[in-house]
Design an enzyme around this catalytic site. Structure first.
Site, PDB file in Angstrom:
ATOM      1  N   ASP A  45       0.852  -1.187   0.000  1.00 39.65           N
ATOM      2  CA  ASP A  45       0.000   0.000   0.000  1.00 39.65           C
ATOM      3  C   ASP A  45       0.890   1.240   0.000  1.00 39.65           C
ATOM      4  O   ASP A  45       2.031   1.202   0.472  1.00 39.65           O
ATOM      5  CB  ASP A  45      -0.882  -0.038   1.254  1.00 39.65           C
TER       6      ASP A  45
ATOM      7  N   ASP B  20      -1.245  -0.722   6.268  1.00 45.99           N
ATOM      8  CA  ASP B  20      -1.412  -0.230   7.630  1.00 45.99           C
ATOM      9  C   ASP B  20      -2.819   0.235   7.950  1.00 45.99           C
ATOM     10  O   ASP B  20      -3.100   0.621   9.089  1.00 45.99           O
ATOM     11  CB  ASP B  20      -0.447   0.934   7.891  1.00 45.99           C
TER      12      ASP B  20
ATOM     13  N   ASP C 251      -6.847  -2.111   4.251  1.00 42.77           N
ATOM     14  CA  ASP C 251      -5.854  -3.106   3.838  1.00 42.77           C
ATOM     15  C   ASP C 251      -6.110  -4.466   4.476  1.00 42.77           C
ATOM     16  O   ASP C 251      -5.498  -5.456   4.060  1.00 42.77           O
ATOM     17  CB  ASP C 251      -4.445  -2.645   4.222  1.00 42.77           C
TER      18      ASP C 251
END
Length: 825
Positions: A523, A713, A717
């Site tokens: 990410d 995080d 996600d």
């Protein structure tokens, strides 16, 4: 069926085996079976089969009534108490009340402190902690008191460790028995060696049958008292039908001792072919005693070595300070026990002191050494509103902090909990050892029987004696314990080493899989970037609309959002002193943007997909990542930049050098994504990805045969982290992400992925070394003990030497695992 019990020392639940009544850890249970919509947990495969054959027999009766009908694994020496339901912890009565500000003030009942007026609190408000014990090789075995595992016979260990090493009654008992064995076995070996070296001299001194009776007198306490734990475990293994190391030890020493006793008491029943030069049958008391003493030595060394595998957790626990300096409402300061600190308390931390709990810095600034938590040796600068972590060391300045997380909620406590959970999990590679161990002991017993009869019928004289000695040597030298310890010991030490480097392993499977990963999906926000975006540009495109007005309207609608980008827009508006209004009809569209009515105008702000959904056309020359529409017409954009983490570029380069394919996913615009990808040298990225699509991307990669690690995080996600072969959560992110990931990086930095990779490689290499040693040891040792070298070299292996080799095999495996404590990550 009773509801699962919640374990006080772990978040996993305990369920009762309906067949035998044993408490089973549902998180690590190997044997489960669904019946009438419920999952039942079992200690072994035999209990499962019994339950399947007649579930009603076990569900219609109270669990304690099944003890006499249960699988053979129940009836063991002194096991009734161990398999009963653990008693509920008794509450500690609060016989005194103290003031959190004035600890010297004590009262026998609740009230207010006469000095400061604060409410008094119970001195002992918590119930007594129940200590539970589990087997390092079979974590599904949970007992309420110390003892031995009914499957493998190993000593049980506490599931929850404390900073102060606990007294090990097993080690103390084995040490006492060992030294008694040494005192009695030494003269026994002198007599045995003397009779071989100087037979006629010994016969002159000890005429007739005196010598066997002397050996009997010395050996009996060693075998029957010093070796009593081994025979208890031997009997348990037979009753449980779980053959293990103690099955072989019990058979070997038992056969030697019983044969020698019969030869001593009734020598006349033996034929002339079994009599020695003295006219009496040969006895093997020295072998039985020496084997017992050497096995005791091995147990002492093993227990000591095993206690060192928990050193990493104890070191972490020992980091916490014992007191904190509490700042009162009037500014007065006093030291109080750490247990009395509550969320919201203001604490003073002076230079050189440890930060007592997790919190936020309120006044002052300093640099803090966080190496013991994150693995980074460079101190971190802290200023007002910075987060501080409990147990880290304040290097320079003095500051005041506000406590946020205390007790079991601190990061250090969570690290210890995760490490303890990982150490009790089972790696997939252990299945090989489990399959081999299942057949190992029966195979060794069969080889010992074949060895005895082969020597009896085909060996040289004295055939019976040679057959007996070599059969005993085969039984003693085989050590399934080394095979079983190969994986769990490495996992225990490896996960502890990772915790000191800021890499938290949630389970052993993640640690094993990480070595095989070839693709990293990462990410952007908060993982590759700092996660602290700031506005760097505002461009209004509507007529008679100034940039500040566009920012004010956008910030007014974004003030109701918790997204980091929204926070940065609001902060930029406040810095300029713009007056924000409360939006009406506010709505947040996950992964796209927000909308609402501000001062009668419909305001929408979000990414390109959001604008398309609203039917708003965007100009071709846009360069922002937050697009704004007023009354469904394009009004301009806001450019928000999230700085790239300083270590991201180097980490990406190293990962690519190791052969990893790196793919970046983000919900941001293509322009923002391409900018970050170009900075970091990422060849493949995907922008405008919805949260629900991230897991689909991971799934498609897996369908292509790739082993995927996902690093993220945020809450969005979590599905992708769960879908990936290994989920890597940033410790700076949300709790949901940390729960979904198999690996957590405390610092939230990509360098942690490199450390985790090296830890996985070192641990798996260590496991393979242990398994290789265990397999080769038995593959070579058993044939030699059986006598395969005798026809060529005339060499036989003494049962005493076999016992020494067996005792050191387990210790060698543990010692090799302990090398992981010094692994370079």
């Amino acid at each position: 069926m009773e509801e699962p019990l919640k374990n006080s020392s772990n978040t996993a639940a305990l369920a009762k085996d309906p067949v035998c009544g044993m408490n089973i850890n549902t998180a690590t249970a190997k044997y489960t079976h669904a019946h009438d919509g419920k999952n039942y947990y079992f200690c072994c495969g035999r209990c499962v089969e019994k339950f399947k054959s007649n579930p009603g027999e076990y569900l219609d009766k109270p669990s304690h009534s099944n003890l006499n009908k249960a699988a053979p694994g129940l009836v063991m020496l002194g096991a009734v108490k161990a398999i009963s339901t653990p008693p509920k912890p008794a509450a500690v009565s609060a016989n005194a009340y103290v003031c959190p500000m004035c600890p010297e003030v004590r009262a026998s009942k609740p009230g207010a402190c006469p000095s400061c007026g604060m409410a008094l609190e119970p001195e002992n408000p918590l119930p007594a902690t129940r200590i539970e014990y589990t087997c390092p090789m079979h974590p599904e075995m949970v007992r309420s008191e110390p003892g031995s595992c009914p499957i493998c016979g190993m000593a049980l260990e506490p599931r929850t460790l404390t900073a102060v090493p606990e007294d090990n009654p097993e080690l103390r008992d084995m040490t006492r028995r060992f030294w008694v064995g040494v005192v009695l076995t030494t003269p026994l070996l002198v007599i045995a060696m003397g009779s071989m070296i100087w037979p006629h001299g010994f016969m002159d001194v000890l005429r007739g049958s005196i010598l066997p009776w002397l050996e009997f007198t010395l050996a009996t306490p060693v075998v029957l008292w010093c070796g009593l734990p081994f025979f208890q475990r031997f009997w348990t293994s037979l009753v449980n039908r779980s053959p293990n190391m103690f099955t072989l030890i019990g058979l070997g020493t038992g056969v030697s001792y019983v044969y020698s006793v019969v030869a001593t008491i009734a020598p006349g029943i033996f034929p002339d072919s079994l009599r020695g030069m003295s006219g009496y049958p040969d006895v093997y008391f020295e072998a039985a005693a020496a084997i017992t003493t050497l096995v005791l030595l091995g147990q002492v060394m093993e227990l000591r070595a095993r206690s060192r595998t928990s050193a990493a957790i104890r070191a972490l626990l020992d980091l916490s300070p014992k007191t904190a300096r509490l700042v009162g409402p009037d500014g007065t300061e006093r030291d109080v026990p750490l247990d009395l600190v509550k969320p919201g308390d203001r604490l003073r931390v002076r230079p050189g002191e440890k930060v007592p709990v997790d919190g936020i810095l309120l006044e002052g600034r300093s640099s803090i050494d966080e190496s013991m938590i994150t693995g980074e040796s460079i101190p971190v600068e802290k200023e007002v509103n910075s987060k501080v972590i409990g147990a880290t060391i304040n290097s320079t300045g003095s500051f005041i902090m506000q406590a946020e997380r205390v007790g079991s909620e601190t990061l250090l406590a969570r690290i210890v909990q995760l490490v303890g959970q990982a150490q009790r999990s089972r790696a997939p590679i252990q299945r090989l050892a489990d399959r081999v161990a299942y057949w190992f002991v029966p195979a060794v017993v069969a080889i010992a029987v074949i060895t005895f009869f082969a020597w009896l019928f085909f060996g040289p004289q004295p055939r019976f004696a040679n057959g007996l000695v070599n059969a005993v040597a085969v039984l003693i030298i085989a050590c399934p314990c080394a095979l079983g310890l190969a994986t769990p010991m490495a996992i225990m030490v490896g996960t502890g080493r990772g915790a000191h480097a800021g890499v938290l392993i949630k389970n052993a499977e993640a640690l094993e899989t990480l070595e095989k990963v070839d693709t990293l999906v990462v990410d952007k926000t908060g993982t590759l970037t700092e996660g602290k975006p700031r506005v760097v540009g505002v461009q209004a495109r509507a007529k008679e609309l100034r940039n500040d007005e566009l920012l004010r309207l956008t910030a007014s609608v974004e003030r109701s959002s918790e997204h980091p980008l929204a926070t940065s827009i609001v902060a930029a508006a406040q810095e300029k002193g713009l007056i924000l209004k409360e939006p009406q009809d506010f709505q947040s569209v996950t992964g796209k943007g927000v909308q609402g009515v501000v001062e009668g105008r419909f305001v929408a702000a979000g990414n390109q997909l959001f604008m398309q959904q609203l039917g708003v056309a965007l100009p071709e020359d846009n360069h922002g990542n937050i697009f704004v529409a007023l009354d469904n017409k394009f009004a301009g954009w806001i450019d928000v930049t999230d700085p790239v983490k300083s270590s991201a570029k180097t980490s990406i380069e190293q990962l690519k050098h190791q052969g990893w394919k790196v793919i970046m996913l983000t919900g941001d615009s293509t322009f923002a994504a391409s900018t970050v990808a170009r900075q970091l040298g990422i060849d493949e990225f995907r922008a405008l990805v919805r949260p629900s699509e991230k897991s689909e991307v991971v799934k498609k990669l897996q369908e292509q045969g790739r082993i995927v690690a996902m690093a993220g995080d945020g809450i969005n996600d979590a599905p992708a982290l769960a879908q990936a072969n290994v989920g890597i959560a940033m410790g700076t992110g949300t709790d949901v992400a940390m729960e979904s990931g198999g690996v957590t990086l405390v610092k939230g930095d990509l360098t942690g992925i490199l450390r985790a990779r090296r830890l996985s490689q070192a641990t798996m290499r260590n496991i393979r070394q242990n398994l290789f040693f265990a397999f080769v040891y038995n593959a070579v040792g058993v044939p030699i003990a059986a006598g395969v070298l005798y026809p060529i070299f005339g060499v036989l292996l003494s049962p005493i030497l076999a016992a020494a080799a067996m005792s050191f095999s387990s210790v060698s495996v543990i010692t090799n695992a302990l090398r992981l404590r010094n692994a370079k990550l």
